[in-house]
Scaffold this motif. Sequence first.
Motif, short mmCIF file in Angstrom:
data_model
loop_
_atom_site.label_atom_id
_atom_site.label_comp_id
_atom_site.label_asym_id
_atom_site.label_seq_id
_atom_site.Cartn_x
_atom_site.Cartn_y
_atom_site.Cartn_z
N GLU A 124 -4.55 8.74 -4.40
CA GLU A 124 -3.99 10.08 -4.31
C GLU A 124 -2.79 10.17 -3.37
O GLU A 124 -2.15 11.21 -3.28
N LEU A 125 -2.48 9.09 -2.67
CA LEU A 125 -1.39 9.12 -1.69
C LEU A 125 -0.03 9.07 -2.36
O LEU A 125 0.15 8.46 -3.42
N GLU A 126 0.95 9.69 -1.71
CA GLU A 126 2.33 9.62 -2.19
C GLU A 126 2.99 8.35 -1.62
O GLU A 126 2.42 7.63 -0.81
N GLY A 127 4.21 8.12 -2.09
CA GLY A 127 4.96 6.98 -1.58
C GLY A 127 4.54 5.66 -2.17
O GLY A 127 4.48 4.64 -1.45
N LYS A 128 4.25 5.65 -3.47
CA LYS A 128 3.84 4.40 -4.12
C LYS A 128 4.96 3.36 -4.02
O LYS A 128 6.14 3.67 -4.25
N VAL A 129 4.61 2.14 -3.67
CA VAL A 129 5.58 1.06 -3.48
C VAL A 129 5.79 0.36 -4.82
O VAL A 129 4.82 -0.04 -5.47
N PRO A 130 7.03 0.19 -5.26
CA PRO A 130 7.28 -0.51 -6.52
C PRO A 130 6.68 -1.91 -6.53
O PRO A 130 6.64 -2.59 -5.49
N ALA A 131 6.22 -2.34 -7.70
CA ALA A 131 5.57 -3.65 -7.81
C ALA A 131 6.51 -4.77 -7.39
O ALA A 131 6.08 -5.75 -6.77
N HIS A 160 0.85 -1.19 0.00
CA HIS A 160 0.00 0.00 0.00
C HIS A 160 0.89 1.25 0.00
O HIS A 160 1.99 1.24 0.57
N PRO A 161 0.44 2.34 -0.64
CA PRO A 161 1.25 3.56 -0.66
C PRO A 161 1.72 3.96 0.75
O PRO A 161 0.93 4.00 1.69
N GLY A 162 3.02 4.25 0.83
CA GLY A 162 3.60 4.68 2.09
C GLY A 162 4.13 3.57 2.96
O GLY A 162 4.79 3.84 3.98
N GLU A 163 3.88 2.30 2.63
CA GLU A 163 4.36 1.21 3.47
C GLU A 163 5.88 1.15 3.44
O GLU A 163 6.49 0.97 2.39
N THR A 164 6.48 1.29 4.60
CA THR A 164 7.94 1.25 4.71
C THR A 164 8.41 -0.16 5.06
O THR A 164 7.62 -1.03 5.44
N ASP A 165 9.72 -0.38 4.93
CA ASP A 165 10.28 -1.67 5.32
C ASP A 165 10.00 -1.95 6.79
O ASP A 165 9.67 -3.08 7.18
N ALA A 166 10.10 -0.93 7.63
CA ALA A 166 9.87 -1.12 9.06
C ALA A 166 8.42 -1.50 9.35
O ALA A 166 8.15 -2.34 10.22
N GLU A 167 7.50 -0.87 8.64
CA GLU A 167 6.08 -1.19 8.84
C GLU A 167 5.76 -2.60 8.36
O GLU A 167 4.96 -3.31 8.99
N PHE A 168 6.38 -3.02 7.27
CA PHE A 168 6.18 -4.39 6.83
C PHE A 168 6.74 -5.38 7.85
O PHE A 168 6.12 -6.41 8.13
N GLU A 169 7.91 -5.07 8.42
CA GLU A 169 8.47 -5.95 9.45
C GLU A 169 7.55 -6.01 10.67
O GLU A 169 7.41 -7.06 11.31
N GLU A 170 6.91 -4.89 11.00
CA GLU A 170 5.95 -4.89 12.11
C GLU A 170 4.77 -5.82 11.80
O GLU A 170 4.27 -6.53 12.69
N LEU A 171 4.33 -5.82 10.55
CA LEU A 171 3.26 -6.73 10.14
C LEU A 171 3.71 -8.19 10.29
O LEU A 171 2.96 -9.02 10.82
N CYS A 172 4.93 -8.49 9.86
CA CYS A 172 5.43 -9.86 10.00
C CYS A 172 5.51 -10.27 11.47
O CYS A 172 5.17 -11.40 11.84
N ASP A 173 5.98 -9.36 12.32
CA ASP A 173 6.04 -9.66 13.76
C ASP A 173 4.65 -9.94 14.31
O ASP A 173 4.48 -10.82 15.16
#
Length: 488
Positions: free
Chosen positions: A350-357, A312-325
């Motif tokens: 309309e959000l910025e920070g689109k995550v590459p496919a 999802h737009p804006g999802e960072t590596d840290a936020e993904f790791e939080e999801l995995c935890d």
Amino acid sequence: MSSRKVHFVSLGCPKNRVDSEVMLGVARAAGYAHVDDAAEAEVIVVNTCGFIGEAKKESIDAIFEMAQHKEHGSCKRLVVAGCLSQRHPEELAREMPEVDHFLGSSDMLKLGRVLAGDAERMLVGNPAEWLIHAGDPRTLSTPGGSAYVKIAEGCNRTCSFCVIPDLRGAQRSRPIPDVVREVEQLAAAGVREINLISQDTIAYGRDAAGRAEDGARATLAQLVERVADVPGVRWVRLFYLYPETMTDDLVDLLAGHPRVVPYVDMPLQHAADAMLRRMRRGHGGDRLRRVVSTLRERVPDLTFRTAFIVGHPGETDAEFEELCDFVRWAEFERVGVFRYSDEEASRSYELEGKVPARTAASRYRRLMTLQRRISHKKSAAMIGRELEVLVEGTSDEHEYVLMGRHAGQAPEIDGQVYLSGGEVRPGEMCRVRITQASDYDLVGELLDDEESGRGAGLPPAADLGAVTAKRRVALRVLQTDGRERQQN
């Protein structure tokens, strides 16, 4: 027997499948017989999904595939219905001249006009105009003794990634007496498992339409209890619960009612606070942990199915790791994963920070690999247990092997129990001892009649088989909503 023949393709979620079954009922009432081979049909209906990009592509591919039968088969009329035509009616009409009629997401009963031959091409109406009723025609397509029951339509949530409110309208709950009448009809036809579905099941009854017999506003717990008390019903299962505090009455039913299975389908979507804010979910990760903990503590033998969005737009590596935890902590029995789809009509677009496919795909694989290990551990723990299993029929892979599901396996998405030994008919419930386990499927041996108590409280097998065969068709269903992702 009528020479008029119709073929259906249904894409997407079980809610869409119910709509297809209503249209099947309309066609049957009009004198049309369903055929499995599209080349034999005079009328072909494609009930589309327009939820995400992948679903739209599969819907369009199915339309073009079916259009070939107008040139090389018996098809005289091609009908496109459902969410995609609701979302893009003018565009589809312009780009697909081979389509004879378009119906929207609320126009199931208008198929009768199409079949009568006096309908205009564009029949897409207001998505808030229709809500299924017990008196509507319907032909079941689900295997064995199982059926979906749609208890509401539409949604009042404002999740940033979702366009369902635009496609289906605002929340509209069915009155309890009408739902109960439909369940009574299904039980009389041999259905033993009732799967309650809607866009936002936890919100059932909060709109003015949801009423009990005394006219008071209904609650989901009241509805579930009434459905579970219908004679002949053995399992009641809940789908699509929004992650909010559940009432004590509802939790008590999940924990203690003998016919309400301890199974919760609750799409959580993410676990990181910042991501949940971007998604406009109305809560943070702490609430999710409280909901999961409460259900684990109060509902014995709980099966918890959920779904998450990665990329999802804006999802960072840290936020993904939080999801995995979070997934490691919760140890969900079932998980489906979506890769974010950038839909123009959604707020997330309309959000910025689109995550590459490529990044989203990598996160998808990592989360599914993590969940596969959890699923394998959960499955292995079932070896040696004796379970009640609803038999669905013969295996797709071997005609001499039966398959069914235990209470922790929802239709079509949660794996199977493959059965050896003994004889049992589709729609029967029997006791099975689990002997083997894979990541998602189980193998079990049928216990003998005296040991299992098989058939107690059910109509004779011959009667059940006759009713089921008469009422059901083998509908071609293409899932496009990510529900199959656990088994990839």
